[in-house]
Design a protein around this motif. Structure first.
Motif, PDB file in Angstrom:
ATOM      1  N   MET A  59     -17.143  57.538  69.928  1.00 23.12           N
ATOM      2  CA  MET A  59     -16.454  58.016  68.729  1.00 23.12           C
ATOM      3  C   MET A  59     -15.529  56.950  68.142  1.00 23.12           C
ATOM      4  O   MET A  59     -15.198  56.997  66.958  1.00 23.12           O
ATOM      5  N   ILE A  63     -17.576  55.138  65.617  1.00 26.19           N
ATOM      6  CA  ILE A  63     -17.691  55.937  64.397  1.00 26.19           C
ATOM      7  C   ILE A  63     -16.402  55.854  63.576  1.00 26.19           C
ATOM      8  O   ILE A  63     -16.414  55.640  62.370  1.00 26.19           O
ATOM      9  N   LYS A  64     -15.308  55.946  64.299  1.00 23.66           N
ATOM     10  CA  LYS A  64     -14.007  55.899  63.626  1.00 23.66           C
ATOM     11  C   LYS A  64     -13.772  54.520  62.997  1.00 23.66           C
ATOM     12  O   LYS A  64     -13.264  54.401  61.878  1.00 23.66           O
ATOM     13  N   GLN A  75     -15.437  54.198  59.736  1.00 19.98           N
ATOM     14  CA  GLN A  75     -14.684  54.873  58.668  1.00 19.98           C
ATOM     15  C   GLN A  75     -13.492  54.028  58.215  1.00 19.98           C
ATOM     16  O   GLN A  75     -13.252  53.853  57.024  1.00 19.98           O
ATOM     17  N   THR A  97     -29.503  61.039  66.637  1.00 22.31           N
ATOM     18  CA  THR A  97     -28.273  61.819  66.474  1.00 22.31           C
ATOM     19  C   THR A  97     -27.106  60.884  66.148  1.00 22.31           C
ATOM     20  O   THR A  97     -26.322  61.132  65.233  1.00 22.31           O
ATOM     21  N   PHE A  98     -27.046  59.798  66.878  1.00 18.49           N
ATOM     22  CA  PHE A  98     -25.981  58.824  66.619  1.00 18.49           C
ATOM     23  C   PHE A  98     -26.124  58.255  65.206  1.00 18.49           C
ATOM     24  O   PHE A  98     -25.134  58.067  64.488  1.00 18.49           O
ATOM     25  N   THR A 153     -27.271  59.698  62.581  1.00 18.49           N
ATOM     26  CA  THR A 153     -26.755  60.676  61.614  1.00 18.49           C
ATOM     27  C   THR A 153     -25.233  60.623  61.561  1.00 18.49           C
ATOM     28  O   THR A 153     -24.630  60.633  60.490  1.00 18.49           O
ATOM     29  N   MET A 154     -24.619  60.533  62.751  1.00 21.04           N
ATOM     30  CA  MET A 154     -23.153  60.466  62.794  1.00 21.04           C
ATOM     31  C   MET A 154     -22.648  59.219  62.076  1.00 21.04           C
ATOM     32  O   MET A 154     -21.698  59.273  61.292  1.00 21.04           O
ATOM     33  N   ALA A 155     -23.290  58.115  62.362  1.00 16.22           N
ATOM     34  CA  ALA A 155     -22.830  56.846  61.798  1.00 16.22           C
ATOM     35  C   ALA A 155     -23.025  56.818  60.283  1.00 16.22           C
ATOM     36  O   ALA A 155     -22.172  56.314  59.548  1.00 16.22           O
ATOM     37  N   THR A 170     -22.979  59.313  58.281  1.00 18.69           N
ATOM     38  CA  THR A 170     -21.952  60.154  57.683  1.00 18.69           C
ATOM     39  C   THR A 170     -20.613  59.417  57.629  1.00 18.69           C
ATOM     40  O   THR A 170     -19.842  59.570  56.695  1.00 18.69           O
ATOM     41  N   ALA A 171     -20.373  58.572  58.621  1.00 17.38           N
ATOM     42  CA  ALA A 171     -19.123  57.823  58.652  1.00 17.38           C
ATOM     43  C   ALA A 171     -19.130  56.674  57.652  1.00 17.38           C
ATOM     44  O   ALA A 171     -18.099  56.062  57.395  1.00 17.38           O
ATOM     45  N   THR A 181     -34.805  60.584  59.588  1.00 16.65           N
ATOM     46  CA  THR A 181     -33.372  60.901  59.556  1.00 16.65           C
ATOM     47  C   THR A 181     -32.734  60.300  58.302  1.00 16.65           C
ATOM     48  O   THR A 181     -31.935  60.939  57.622  1.00 16.65           O
TER      49      THR A 181
END
Lengths: 794, 225
Positions: free
Chosen positions: A488, A491-492, A495, A525-526, A528-530, A532-533, A550
């Motif tokens: 995380m 990901i942070k 951002q 999955t990762f 998608t998270m990335a 979005t970030a 994806t």
């Protein structure tokens, strides 16, 4: 006043055509215009004077074709001609009350550069550098690189200017109405590449009239904030009984000039068909204008000549051309098996990669030499921009220099030693750069610390003149199995970097799942998270459909794929039934002849698998595959089947060989070794389709074929034949002129006492001629090559 | 180019190496490959041509044109001996096609060979169409063209490609380059001399293969049909 300063403050009027004026003054077809500098200097000077009197502030010395190749045999040295050209221009400008800027005019060499032709990039650089030295020496005020149609040639010329002079540099290219140059260069790619290379002004000249060029300049102006030069022809030419006429007169030309100036064009002149009359009217008009301040560009873009990629939506960087953990690619890099590497590139492009990462780092190879070769060859067949991936400055520079367009370099990090070595290269060669958020202390665990490193990289880059839009930050992916807590943080960090620095971001997505089962699930999955970030450029394997899916879905959900247009179109292509193959009802082992003859790969594979249940690998090869191929070969000889069918049969057999090789390695048997054969298209020749056909067919008879490529120097063939100890060398040449190279290559093999046989082929060869030049065999076609191989290698 | 290019499928079959057969008589799969290649070709080519007219006179070295240009060889002298003038022309299909053929050699060699054969037929067709267009512009009543004669035919040196490049300003006008070994790039490009004659001289060798040194040893030739 320095030209750069003058250009900022004034509309700059260039001159009009030199060639048209020389023709009006008696230059005959076939005469070299630059020779007139010596034989009729008074005419050249008179033309310059007429342009100066009409209001040109820049005059173009009569040196357009003054390169060593074009001047060969003209009776004067290049130095004489350039020196005289500059003297004439200076003399014409001498009594003018205001400063006249003298441009050394540099046009295309006239021979095409690799990969289109045979002139090497390095040789082109040399040719241009010689012109630049002389221009400097004899007092040019600026360089004008004009009428270019090949971005690669333009790059060679730009480097030749910038590495050997600090004078201002103005560059123009000629486009067709389809908005491309003859060699397929896009307007956007010209703008993006030349802006990054740091030239002073860019533009469009020749080929078309002011009306046809106008929409091209409207496009150009969106892609650059550099001053723009336009030099149109006087419309389109038409051949009448009394000579060449151009469709646009001076008044119309001037009306167009006004539109151009209103658009923001601040340097203007004429090309073919324009005369002092045109320039006078334009210069008069220009008195009422000052250059407009144009907005700075803010987009991030990279390009190849035929494709510009803006990082304005998620752009996938294909990761497959990287030897780490890939046995076949390692082997290919070691053996310089370019076909395999190029196929990796093509399949990633087809799967949806927009940019391709290229890494040639293997301990036992010359990384920089291989990088240069791979970059050049990939660009010969692919339009994807590339990402040069290395930590070695020498390799990075080799890749940057060889690259045609604007690429990405992967990577620098926060260490000053690295930044101070690599960033000057990025600036000089005009690239974008990936900055990793790590430094001498390793990868910081906290997102804020990574942001701090990213900021340092951006600031350093800016201090070297690299704009922030060309810095892409990689916040680094740690594997979830080892450092689950830090996932995380990455990901942070993405951002934070997006918000605080406003830069584009990169992540090597596949790293996340090392050591975990069902990696694909974790990866996507990762991803998608990335995304979005704020991840812009995931580095991943595009051949895995789930990853690309994806991204397609993300584009819908993030309101980038408006009305889900692309998504729906893509889903529709999936819904379509696969193309119907000419199926045979059931696969029976006896049908292998049929399957191979018809080039049915899937069936051939299937039947081979069935055969493997009851037979030895080598028996299948010798009793089924080779006879089936031989039968097709016989039919080919009899004229019952044609070359395309022979090749398809060979390719089907290859599918069978692949199945057998897998079986052999799993059974622990040694592979099929029928021996090595070198093939090459000789020095000077670039027609290599024949050689490539022979290669495919020989390979599918189980021979190991080492392909040295085309335009292969004599020494390379000798060197490789000796090193690899091959018993058979095949040489191909299409032209009567290159048969000489073939003869020389055979002679050199004999002279070096290489114990190999040679076979030769090519359209203009005959059995007799093959004997005459000392070849052991003449192969009139690919089938014959197999017969020869059987004779020599068994 | 104003006219649509129409590919002669029988000619494609011949370029693929079978002079006895026609398109109709070959395998269905191959027919489909040829059809596909023709569709593909249309999207890949940018046909262009350029020409200039010259006066022509026989001279000891061959043919002398105005401006001190000399076309070398006995064969060209023979070819143009009844012509008071001639044109030099060049035509090309462009670079993109070469690139695609190279790419196909990596992904589908068989199709690459077919596309290459279609492209050869296409450049011949482009030359024919160009010749028709030029004829409309410059031929006067009673005049006609001889067949095309290119550097490398008979005893005309291939090195004369440079002359064409310079005289016709090939790289600037149509994007054709000449390599050190006198190879034209793009590969599907042609340069040629065409004579302008008042009446067709009956003795003159005609046809595309008339001056070819390989005419007795060729798989593709029309003259053996």
């Amino acid at each position: 006043m320095d030209f750069r300063k003058y250009m900022k403050e004034n509309i700059v009027i260039f001159d009009g055509a030199m060639g048209t004026m020389l023709q009006q003054n008696g230059l005959k077809t076939g005469e070299i215009p630059e020779v007139l500098n010596i034989t009729h200097s008074e005419i050249v000077e008179k033309i310059h004077r007429m342009y100066i009197q009409s209001g040109s502030r820049v005059i173009t010395a009569n040196t357009f074709g003054a390169n060593e190749l074009k001047l060969t045999g003209c009776g004067y040295s290049q130095r004489q001609i350039i020196q005289k050209a500059m003297e004439i221009a200076k003399s014409a400008a001498a009594d003018c009350p205001h400063k006249i800027y003298i441009a050394q005019d540099i046009g295309p060499i006239g021979e095409l550069l690799e990969p289109l032709g045979t002139l090497s990039f390095e040789r082109a650089y040399e040719i241009y550098a010689n012109q630049v030295f002389m221009g400097e020496e004899y007092g040019a005020d600026l360089f004008l690189l004009e009428t270019m149609t090949d971005l690669y040639e333009m790059k060679a010329a730009v480097l030749a200017v910038k590495e050997n002079s600090s004078l201002p540099l103005v560059c123009t290219m000629s486009f067709e109405e389809n908005r491309r140059t003859f060699t397929g260069c896009e307007i956007s790619s010209m703008a993006v590449t030349l802006q990054a290379l740091g030239v002073d002004a860019i533009g469009i000249n020749c080929s078309l009239g002011p009306e046809e060029i106008f929409p091209l300049v409207e496009e150009l102006i969106k892609w650059t904030d550099l001053p723009i030069l336009v030099q149109p022809n006087a419309g389109l030419p038409s051949l009448e009984q009394d000579g060449l006429h151009y469709s646009v007169n001076a008044e119309e030309f001037t009306l167009w000039a006004e539109k151009y100036m209103a658009l923001g064009v601040s340097l203007f002149g004429g090309c073919c068909g324009t005369t002092p009359e045109y320039i006078e009217k334009v210069a008069h008009l220009a008195r009422g204008y000052k250059p407009e301040k144009r907005p700075e560009i803010s987009f991030s873009a990279v390009c190849s000549p035929a494709k510009t990629v803006c990082i304005d939506q998620v752009r996938v960087i294909g990761e497959r051309i990287n030897p780490t953990g890939k046995k076949l690619l390692k082997e290919a890099l070691r053996n310089r098996n370019m076909d395999y590497i190029l196929q990796q590139g093509l399949s990633q492009q087809a799967a949806g990669a927009t940019i391709l990462d290229v890494n040639t780092g293997l301990p036992e190879i010359d990384e920089s030499a291989v990088m240069r070769q791979v970059v050049k060859q990939l660009q010969a067949v692919l339009d994807c921009p590339l990402q040069i991936d290395s930590s070695d400055a020498k390799t990075i520079e080799a890749g940057l220099r060889a690259y045609n367009g604007k690429c990405i370099v992967n990577s620098v990090n926060g260490e000053d030693a690295v930044l101070d070595t690599v960033l000057p290269l990025i600036k000089k060669y005009g690239a974008a750069v990936v900055g990793l958020t790590l430094d001498n202390n390793g990868i910081p665990l906290k997102a804020e610390q990574r942001l701090a490193i990213a900021r340092h990289i951006c600031e350093k880059a800016e201090s070297y003149g690299i704009p922030r839009r060309d810095v892409f930050i990689d916040c680094l992916v740690l594997t979830a199995s080892a450092q689950q807590k830090e996932v995380m943080e990455t990901i942070k960090a993405v951002q934070l970097v997006k918000t605080h620095l406003g830069v584009k971001t990169v992540l090597g997505v596949s790293n996340i799942s090392f050591g975990l089962p069902n990696r694909e699930l974790i990866n996507r999955t990762f991803l998608t998270m990335a995304l979005t970030a704020g991840l812009d450029m995931p580095i991943l394997n595009p051949n895995i459909p789930a990853m690309m899916d994806t991204i397609r879905a993300f584009h819908v959900l993030s309101f980038q794929d408006i009305n889900s247009k692309e998504y729906i179109a893509y889903q529709n292509t999936l819904a379509q039934p696969a193309e119907k193959l000419a199926e045979i009802p059931q696969t029976d082992v006896n049908d292998i002849d049929y399957a191979i003859a018809k080039g049915l790969k899937k069936q051939t594979e299937e039947i081979t698998r069935q055969l493997l249940q009851e037979h030895d690998c080598l028996d299948i090869v010798n009793e089924y595959l080779i006879p089936a191929l031989d039968k097709v070969g016989d039919d080919f000889e009899k004229g019952i089947v044609f070359l395309p069918q022979l090749i398809q049969a060979a390719e089907a057999a290859k599918a069978a060989f692949t199945v057998i090789k897998e079986a052999m390695s799993s059974r622990g048997e040694s592979g099929i070794h029928k021996g090595k054969i070198i093939v090459a298209t000789v020095k000077g020749d670039i027609h290599d389709i024949g050689k490539n056909i022979v290669k495919v067919v020989l390979e599918n008879y189980g021979y190991e074929v080492i392909d040295l490529g085309r335009d292969v120097p004599v020494e390379t063939v000798v060197e490789q034949a000796e090193k690899l100890q091959v018993p058979l060398v095949g040489l191909s040449a299409l032209m009567t002129t290159t048969l000489k190279s073939m003869e020389q290559t055979i002679a050199a093999l004999h002279q070096a006492n290489i114990p190999c046989k040679t076979f030769v082929g090519g359209a203009v060869l005959t059995e007799d001629y093959a004997k005459k030049i000392g070849a052991d065999f003449y192969a009139k076609d690919a089938k014959e090559a197999v017969t020869i191989a059987k004779k020599v290698l068994g | 180019m104003q006219y649509p290019i129409k590919i002669d499928k029988d000619e494609v079959v011949r370029y693929l190496g079978c002079r006895e057969q026609s398109f109709a008589s070959v395998d269905k799969q191959l027919q489909q490959q040829i059809r596909d290649a023709i569709i593909q070709l249309r999207q890949l080519i940018q046909p262009k041509y350029v020409y200039k007219t010259f006066s022509a006179a026989v001279c000891p070295e061959g043919i002398s044109l105005d401006g001190g240009i000399v076309l070398l060889g006995k064969d060209i002298a023979h070819h143009l001996k009844s012509c008071g003038s001639c044109i030099l022309m060049a035509a090309t299909l462009g670079h993109q096609l070469d690139r695609e053929i190279a790419k196909l050699q990596l992904t589908n060699m068989s199709q690459s060979v077919v596309l290459n054969a279609v492209a050869i037929a296409a450049i011949e067709q482009v030359c024919d169409l160009a010749q028709e267009e030029i004829a409309c512009h410059i031929l006067r009543p009673g005049e006609s063209f001889t067949s095309r004669f290119s550097p490398g035919y008979g005893d005309m040196p291939l090195a004369q490609q440079y002359l064409f490049a310079q005289v016709l300003d090939l790289s600037r006008k149509v994007g054709i380059g000449v390599t050190e070994s006198f190879i034209l790039v793009p590969s599907k490009s042609v340069t040629a001399v065409i004579g302008i004659i008042k009446e067709l001289d009956k003795d003159m060798k005609q046809g595309k293969c008339a001056y070819c040194r390989l005419r007795d040893n060729c798989d593709f030739s029309r003259c053996q049909r």
